[in-house]
Design an enzyme around this catalytic site. Structure first.
Site, short mmCIF file in Angstrom:
data_model
loop_
_atom_site.label_atom_id
_atom_site.label_comp_id
_atom_site.label_asym_id
_atom_site.label_seq_id
_atom_site.Cartn_x
_atom_site.Cartn_y
_atom_site.Cartn_z
N ARG A 178 -34.15 48.99 72.32
CA ARG A 178 -34.31 50.06 71.40
C ARG A 178 -34.19 51.25 71.76
O ARG A 178 -34.75 52.15 71.32
CB ARG A 178 -35.38 49.74 70.35
CG ARG A 178 -35.52 48.64 69.48
CD ARG A 178 -34.52 48.76 68.73
NE ARG A 178 -34.83 47.40 67.55
CZ ARG A 178 -34.30 46.19 67.82
NH1 ARG A 178 -33.77 45.88 68.95
NH2 ARG A 178 -34.55 45.28 66.87
N SER A 230 -38.64 47.82 61.38
CA SER A 230 -39.86 47.89 62.22
C SER A 230 -40.35 49.06 62.47
O SER A 230 -39.66 50.02 62.83
CB SER A 230 -39.47 46.98 63.56
OG SER A 230 -39.34 45.80 63.50
N GLU A 300 -40.85 53.07 66.43
CA GLU A 300 -39.36 52.85 66.46
C GLU A 300 -38.70 53.45 65.46
O GLU A 300 -37.65 53.82 65.97
CB GLU A 300 -39.32 51.16 66.29
CG GLU A 300 -38.25 50.64 66.70
CD GLU A 300 -36.98 50.26 65.84
OE1 GLU A 300 -36.07 50.58 65.91
OE2 GLU A 300 -37.44 49.49 64.80
N1 EPU Z 1 -45.56 37.83 63.56
C1 EPU Z 1 -47.02 37.98 62.94
N2 EPU Z 1 -47.25 38.40 61.67
C2 EPU Z 1 -46.50 39.37 61.20
C3 EPU Z 1 -45.09 39.41 61.61
C4 EPU Z 1 -44.76 38.64 62.78
O1 EPU Z 1 -47.89 37.14 63.41
O2 EPU Z 1 -46.83 39.95 60.14
C5 EPU Z 1 -45.33 37.19 64.60
C6 EPU Z 1 -44.32 36.18 64.14
O3 EPU Z 1 -44.67 34.84 63.75
C7 EPU Z 1 -43.53 36.00 65.70
C8 EPU Z 1 -43.65 37.43 66.18
O4 EPU Z 1 -44.85 38.04 65.63
O5 EPU Z 1 -44.14 35.07 66.32
C9 EPU Z 1 -42.47 38.00 66.15
O6 EPU Z 1 -41.93 38.32 64.80
P1 EPU Z 1 -40.50 38.41 64.30
O7 EPU Z 1 -39.77 37.14 64.82
O8 EPU Z 1 -40.48 38.69 62.79
O9 EPU Z 1 -39.74 39.39 64.88
P2 EPU Z 1 -40.26 40.98 65.31
O10 EPU Z 1 -40.50 41.11 66.85
O11 EPU Z 1 -41.38 41.51 64.37
C10 EPU Z 1 -38.00 41.98 65.83
C11 EPU Z 1 -37.23 43.28 65.94
C12 EPU Z 1 -36.52 43.23 64.33
C13 EPU Z 1 -35.55 42.08 64.26
C14 EPU Z 1 -36.37 40.86 64.15
C15 EPU Z 1 -35.50 39.64 64.26
C16 EPU Z 1 -38.49 44.99 66.95
C17 EPU Z 1 -39.39 46.01 66.96
N3 EPU Z 1 -38.35 44.27 65.89
O12 EPU Z 1 -39.00 41.82 65.10
O13 EPU Z 1 -35.94 44.63 64.24
O14 EPU Z 1 -34.89 42.50 62.77
O15 EPU Z 1 -36.97 40.78 65.54
O16 EPU Z 1 -34.77 39.52 65.57
O17 EPU Z 1 -37.84 44.52 68.07
C18 EPU Z 1 -35.87 46.70 63.41
O18 EPU Z 1 -35.79 46.95 64.61
O19 EPU Z 1 -36.05 47.82 62.42
C19 EPU Z 1 -36.06 45.28 63.03
C20 EPU Z 1 -36.30 44.73 61.86
#
Ligand code: EPU
Length: 310
Positions: A178, A230, A300
């Protein structure tokens, strides 16, 4: 002057008022994906970037602050009125070649994904999960579901602060999670287009992967509500969403802003949220995660006009 010294000349921005297409005191809310915004002192929307080098050079020479926006889907407008010129780039040109696709900065990433998939060009399916423009996505090295800009970007076409067009290779963009050189030290540079590498695959196969990205996104993110994606970056080796969730903050509401019950790293606008509501909620999320886990979450989203409160 009698003593031979030249008096510093105050920079004038009067020319902006009569620059073709410039509007004054333009409300930013309609430009904001989030539905939050004050106004821009001066505002211009450009569907073509031909005049941009001259304009950017002049803004820099006259030390006029300027901000380039695309879809403003990752930007929180937190000031009453933005000084200087706000430039909305809405250029939308895609040209698909054999191994590469050239796309203008104002094009939406999901459109880039759909058009390349239709042409049987693979590699940009992740873009279907990035709700922003190409320009913003290059600045933030946007990514989703296993892909990010740096995996596919060959070069970015930019305008430097002197108003010269330049081409920057992917290594020169210094991409990181990012992050890019544009975020770090080149905030006065303007990205006008990008060229991405693609490979050949049957259109139906590429499209199926793209639909998978959209399905996963619908299942895990509150895409039916207004948010900035995010809110915080993931700390190394962990997930901001998991940490905020573990603090029991899902559903927490301040004014019209709420920690999404679907994904804890998203703040949704329930209607009528103010920038202050969002900033207060961000501060609460950071405080609680710091207290419980000793981890400092880093925003972010791009906050314009006011730093997120610590
Ligand atoms: N999780 C929780 N509770 C929640 C949300 C997530 O426990 O409320 C856990 C999920 O179960 C999972 C882990 O956290 O084990 C990661 O969650 P998720 O797969 O939803 O991905 P993320 O890391 O929260 C990232 C990017 C997103 C992107 C998704 C999918 C960042 C900050 N965010 O989210 O990017 O769409 O992966 O690839 O890197 C963005 O940058 O605006 C964005 C939406």
């Amino acid at each position: 002057m009698p003593d031979g010294r030249e008096k510093p000349r105050p920079h004038s921005i009067a020319w902006l008022a009569s620059y073709p297409g410039v509007r004054e005191h333009e409300p930013l809310r309609p430009q904001s994906w989030y539905g939050i915004g004050g106004s821009a002192r001066y505002f211009i929307e450009l569907a073509d970037d031909a005049a941009l080098p001259e304009l950017v050079g002049r803004l820099n020479r006259d030390q006029v602050p300027y901000l380039v926006i695309g879809a403003a889907s990752n930007t929180l407008f937190a000031s009453d009125e933005l000084p200087g010129l706000t430039i909305k780039l809405s250029t939308a040109r895609i040209s698909i070649d054999v191994d590469a696709v050239f796309v203008s900065a104002g094009t939406l990433m999901p459109k880039l994904a759909a058009d390349t998939a239709r042409a049987g060009r693979a590699g940009l399916e992740f873009a279907a999960g990035v709700p922003g423009t190409v320009g913003g996505s290059v600045v933030g090295n946007a990514g989703a579901f296993g892909g990010e800009v740096r995996d596919r970007l060959l070069r970015a076409e930019v305008i430097d602060p002197q108003g010269r067009r330049q081409v920057m290779t992917a290594p020169e963009c210094a991409f990181a999670y990012r992050d890019s050189v544009f975020k770090q030290s080149r905030d006065r540079w303007v990205i006008t287009s990008a060229t991405f590498a693609t490979t050949s695959e049957p259109a139906a196969t590429v499209r199926a992967r793209m639909l998978e990205v959209q399905k996963h996104r619908r299942a895990t993110q509150p895409i039916e509500q207004r948010s900035l994606g995010s809110t915080f970056k993931n700390p190394p080796g962990d997930s901001a969403g998991r940490l905020i969730d573990a603090c029991g903050l899902k559903g927490l509401r301040i004014g019209g802003a709420q920690v999404s019950p679907k994904h804890a790293n998203f703040i949704v606008n329930l209607g009528g949220a103010s920038a202050d509501d969002v900033l207060a909620l961000m501060a609460e999320m950071r405080d609680r995660v710091r207290e419980r886990f000793g981890i400092e979450l880093e925003p972010e989203i791009r906050v314009i006009g006011q730093a997120p409160r610590a």
